[in-house]
Design a protein around this motif. Sequence first.
Motif, PDB file in Angstrom:
ATOM      1  N   ASN A  17       0.645  -1.125  -0.239  1.00  0.00           N
ATOM      2  CA  ASN A  17      -0.001  -0.146   0.015  1.00  0.00           C
ATOM      3  C   ASN A  17       0.883   1.328  -0.006  1.00  0.00           C
ATOM      4  OD1 ASN A  17      -2.715   1.398   0.454  1.00  0.00           O
ATOM      5  ND2 ASN A  17      -1.620   2.162   1.988  1.00  0.00           N
ATOM      6  N   ASP A  98      -7.564   2.518   2.077  1.00  0.00           N
ATOM      7  CA  ASP A  98      -6.116   2.399   1.536  1.00  0.00           C
ATOM      8  C   ASP A  98      -5.962   3.429   0.283  1.00  0.00           C
ATOM      9  OD1 ASP A  98      -7.040   0.877  -0.481  1.00  0.00           O
ATOM     10  OD2 ASP A  98      -6.466  -0.989   0.341  1.00  0.00           O
ATOM     11  N   PHE A 131      -2.827   3.249   7.208  1.00  0.00           N
ATOM     12  CA  PHE A 131      -2.615   3.071   5.842  1.00  0.00           C
ATOM     13  C   PHE A 131      -2.750   4.407   5.144  1.00  0.00           C
ATOM     14  CE2 PHE A 131      -4.810  -0.545   7.117  1.00  0.00           C
ATOM     15  CZ  PHE A 131      -4.508  -1.710   6.341  1.00  0.00           C
TER      16      PHE A 131
END
Length: 222
Positions: A17, A98, A131
């Motif tokens: 991510n 995300d 995230f």
Amino acid sequence: MKDIDIIKLKETILDDNDADAEVLRQELKSQKTCLLNLMSSPGSGKTTTLLALNKAFEGRLKWGVMEADIDSDVDAYTMQAAGVPAIQLHTGGMCHLDADMTRQGIRAFGRDDLDLIVLENIGNLVCPAEFDTGAAINMTILSVPEGDDKPAKYPLMYEVADVMVVNKIDALPVFDFNKERMEGYVRKLNPEMKLFYISAKTGEGVKELADYLVERVKGWNE
């Protein structure tokens, strides 16, 4: 006996991510759009703060909001009623966004003419901080009624945010909120944190916050 390979899935997910978030950040920079990731607990005043900023942004920025919630579309309609372009993102039970989810929202928004897009993240002091969304600015709100100990209890949120807003300062006389203690927690975690005290209800401190954000957006979009 051969050692068993151990794959730490959370680390892999976060690493993947982070890489995707950096790609998104550069994509947005190339189109001169600044993404602000707004995080806080439920009830801290995220939407009310955005409504207050809308007045201070008038004539200075073209901006819009992506409202993220597990369900409901109340906040998106609230922003639209105030004249702010807005869409609602439903996570279907997930407690965070995300980078790829954020990219999907931006594409669905279909507004590449905006100087600033605010992602109003899920109300949560844990998951959203883990995230990277691809934002150029990470901002968190702490409201006075929540107490001055939240940075000590949820440190990651205050480590990853580079702007912190203490909201509902009009309620300071009512609550046992120690500003010095709170700032001590924050400075220990993040010495470079930019800190603002506001009341989104009365407007106190909103202009100073808006001025700062306008300069950050202009600097990013140069």
